[in-house]
Design an enzyme around this catalytic site. Structure first.
Site, PDB file in Angstrom:
ATOM      1  N   ARG A  90     -37.549 -57.169 -19.190  1.00 29.33           N
ATOM      2  CA  ARG A  90     -36.986 -55.824 -19.369  1.00 29.33           C
ATOM      3  C   ARG A  90     -36.704 -55.509 -20.834  1.00 29.33           C
ATOM      4  O   ARG A  90     -36.999 -54.415 -21.315  1.00 29.33           O
ATOM      5  CB  ARG A  90     -35.703 -55.699 -18.557  1.00 29.33           C
ATOM      6  CG  ARG A  90     -35.867 -55.854 -17.042  1.00 29.33           C
ATOM      7  CD  ARG A  90     -34.504 -55.783 -16.363  1.00 29.33           C
ATOM      8  NE  ARG A  90     -34.549 -56.047 -14.941  1.00 29.33           N
ATOM      9  CZ  ARG A  90     -34.410 -57.255 -14.397  1.00 29.33           C
ATOM     10  NH1 ARG A  90     -34.223 -58.314 -15.186  1.00 29.33           N
ATOM     11  NH2 ARG A  90     -34.436 -57.409 -13.080  1.00 29.33           N
ATOM     12  N   ILE A  91     -36.106 -56.468 -21.542  1.00 27.03           N
ATOM     13  CA  ILE A  91     -35.755 -56.217 -22.941  1.00 27.03           C
ATOM     14  C   ILE A  91     -37.012 -56.130 -23.796  1.00 27.03           C
ATOM     15  O   ILE A  91     -37.135 -55.246 -24.653  1.00 27.03           O
ATOM     16  CB  ILE A  91     -34.796 -57.298 -23.459  1.00 27.03           C
ATOM     17  CG1 ILE A  91     -33.477 -57.250 -22.682  1.00 27.03           C
ATOM     18  CG2 ILE A  91     -34.535 -57.123 -24.955  1.00 27.03           C
ATOM     19  CD1 ILE A  91     -32.559 -58.435 -22.935  1.00 27.03           C
ATOM     20  N   ILE A 140     -33.934 -62.671 -30.787  1.00 22.00           N
ATOM     21  CA  ILE A 140     -32.760 -62.203 -30.052  1.00 22.00           C
ATOM     22  C   ILE A 140     -32.719 -62.860 -28.675  1.00 22.00           C
ATOM     23  O   ILE A 140     -32.021 -62.383 -27.784  1.00 22.00           O
ATOM     24  CB  ILE A 140     -32.742 -60.666 -29.913  1.00 22.00           C
ATOM     25  CG1 ILE A 140     -33.999 -60.155 -29.198  1.00 22.00           C
ATOM     26  CG2 ILE A 140     -32.565 -60.002 -31.264  1.00 22.00           C
ATOM     27  CD1 ILE A 140     -33.902 -58.705 -28.760  1.00 22.00           C
ATOM     28  N   ALA A 141     -33.461 -63.961 -28.522  1.00 20.49           N
ATOM     29  CA  ALA A 141     -33.569 -64.624 -27.219  1.00 20.49           C
ATOM     30  C   ALA A 141     -32.411 -65.597 -27.031  1.00 20.49           C
ATOM     31  O   ALA A 141     -31.341 -65.230 -26.551  1.00 20.49           O
ATOM     32  CB  ALA A 141     -34.923 -65.325 -27.106  1.00 20.49           C
ATOM     33  N   ARG A 142     -32.620 -66.834 -27.402  1.00 20.95           N
ATOM     34  CA  ARG A 142     -31.604 -67.876 -27.322  1.00 20.95           C
ATOM     35  C   ARG A 142     -31.856 -68.875 -28.443  1.00 20.95           C
ATOM     36  O   ARG A 142     -32.990 -69.071 -28.888  1.00 20.95           O
ATOM     37  CB  ARG A 142     -31.666 -68.617 -25.977  1.00 20.95           C
ATOM     38  CG  ARG A 142     -30.956 -67.917 -24.822  1.00 20.95           C
ATOM     39  CD  ARG A 142     -29.439 -67.937 -25.016  1.00 20.95           C
ATOM     40  NE  ARG A 142     -28.702 -67.391 -23.882  1.00 20.95           N
ATOM     41  CZ  ARG A 142     -28.361 -66.123 -23.749  1.00 20.95           C
ATOM     42  NH1 ARG A 142     -28.740 -65.240 -24.661  1.00 20.95           N
ATOM     43  NH2 ARG A 142     -27.650 -65.720 -22.703  1.00 20.95           N
ATOM     44  N   GLU A 166     -25.306 -72.984 -31.766  1.00 24.30           N
ATOM     45  CA  GLU A 166     -24.312 -71.985 -32.163  1.00 24.30           C
ATOM     46  C   GLU A 166     -22.967 -72.257 -31.467  1.00 24.30           C
ATOM     47  O   GLU A 166     -22.947 -72.821 -30.377  1.00 24.30           O
ATOM     48  CB  GLU A 166     -24.812 -70.568 -31.840  1.00 24.30           C
ATOM     49  CG  GLU A 166     -25.069 -70.285 -30.381  1.00 24.30           C
ATOM     50  CD  GLU A 166     -25.631 -68.878 -30.156  1.00 24.30           C
ATOM     51  OE1 GLU A 166     -25.019 -68.162 -29.337  1.00 24.30           O
ATOM     52  OE2 GLU A 166     -26.659 -68.505 -30.764  1.00 24.30           O
ATOM     53  N   HIS A 215     -24.778 -63.434 -32.677  1.00 19.94           N
ATOM     54  CA  HIS A 215     -25.044 -63.263 -31.240  1.00 19.94           C
ATOM     55  C   HIS A 215     -24.370 -61.984 -30.731  1.00 19.94           C
ATOM     56  O   HIS A 215     -23.573 -62.008 -29.790  1.00 19.94           O
ATOM     57  CB  HIS A 215     -24.555 -64.483 -30.453  1.00 19.94           C
ATOM     58  CG  HIS A 215     -25.277 -64.664 -29.144  1.00 19.94           C
ATOM     59  ND1 HIS A 215     -25.572 -65.903 -28.624  1.00 19.94           N
ATOM     60  CD2 HIS A 215     -25.752 -63.770 -28.243  1.00 19.94           C
ATOM     61  CE1 HIS A 215     -26.196 -65.756 -27.462  1.00 19.94           C
ATOM     62  NE2 HIS A 215     -26.328 -64.466 -27.214  1.00 19.94           N
TER      63      HIS A 215
END
Length: 327
Positions: free
Chosen positions: A157-158, A238-240, A269, A287
């Site tokens: 979706r993103i 912008i994932a992980r 993180e 984040h």
């Protein structure tokens, strides 16, 4: 009848706590204390549900020690903090918060792409340091976004939201790589065409990562993949954390083997690889891709809906291991 007991593992909106208290006996962490795993387990004793934010690890060891636990509701779309197999084996439902953050996160992904391509952070630091004394024709010249090639790895979706912003808003040529190809209508909606990972990395001017984290996606971008990219290309994550080999990326940035990177997530993180802090051509954010007040409220609301639905009616709206519900 006694109400079910729920633990809220991190500080959250007061109205979220109030809503939970309508249904449950709630222990909350509004001081936002950093609990050790042992303290987290201790606080989970007797609790049937836990409201998590994506940073609290739910694994077999914890589940063995918390036999009353029935549901873990993540206030995040990602759930790599869940050992889903262990949760399923223990009969514990896990839920996440998809959809409600899609558009906001896609907005931020594009904002990070723009800031990276146009060297916003680097030039601001220069200005704040008092170094701007005259204009120069090549001062902080970056790369164009409009009309360039956007490569998206992970077309959920993103990813689709980012594709639409690029294609419809900036006239970008959009290519994508995904575990499975989108159907023809979705490709048309996104004005996107499928490419192999290698082709995408070689071709794209801007590469955006939006894949969920798993063992299979660990270091999707490492030294070998960075070597395929154009020296003028940018990389956005912008994932992980863990999708990118941060050490390899820092070296590639230092040696200018790619132009720049924008990172909202990091390996380990909230710690950040120290080498990333010493290269100028990287935009770093903590984040915050979903961080608007309306979206964070919606995420908290969906996590609450999952807890209320499951513990009062046996129904969860967005389970990640739905087989548990049919037992």
């Amino acid at each position: 009848m006694n109400k079910p007991q729920v633990l809220v593992a991190r500080a959250i909106f007061p109205e979220t706590i109030a809503r939970l208290e309508e249904h449950f006996e709630v222990e909350s962490n509004q001081d936002d204390a950093a609990w050790s795993k042992a303290e987290f387990i201790a606080r989970l004793q007797g609790k049937q549900g836990v409201f998590t934010t994506g940073s609290e690890r739910i694994d077999g060891e914890l589940l063995d020690a918390c036999p009353d636990l029935k549901i873990c509701a993540n206030m995040a779309v990602g759930y790599n903090n869940f050992d889903v197999d262990a949760m399923t084996a223990h009969g514990v439902v896990g839920t996440n918060a998809p959809d409600v953050l899609t558009e906001t996160t896609a907005d931020f992904g594009f904002a990070l792409l723009m800031a990276t391509a146009r060297r916003v952070t680097e030039s601001e630091h220069y200005l704040r340091a008092g170094k701007w004394t005259k204009w120069a024709y090549d001062m902080f010249s970056g790369s164009d976004v409009h009309g360039s090639t956007l490569g998206i790895i992970g077309m959920g979706r993103i990813g689709q939201g980012i594709a639409k912003r690029g294609a419809h808003g900036f006239g970008m040529k959009v290519i994508y790589h995904n575990r499975s190809r989108l159907d023809a209508q979705l490709e048309a909606d996104c004005k996107a065409s499928y490419a192999s990972k290698e082709e995408l990395l070689k071709t794209a001017d801007h590469v955006v990562l939006v894949v969920p984290y798993s063992a299979a996606s660990h270091h999707t971008i490492g030294a070998a993949e960075l070597a395929l990219m154009k020296p003028t290309a940018t990389l956005i994550n912008i994932a992980r954390g863990g999708i990118v080999d941060d050490a390899a990326l820092a070296l590639a940035l230092r040696e200018r083997r790619i132009a720049a990177a924008g990172l909202d997530v990091f390996e380990g993180e909230p710690k950040v690889h120290p080498d990333l802090l010493t290269v100028p051509n990287v935009v770093l954010t903590p984040h915050i891709a979903s961080a608007t007040v309306p979206t964070r409220r919606a995420m908290a609301g969906l996590a609450t809906d999952n807890l209320v639905g499951f513990l009062t009616q046996g129904k969860a709206l967005t389970p990640v291991n739905p087989a548990v519900l049919t037992r």
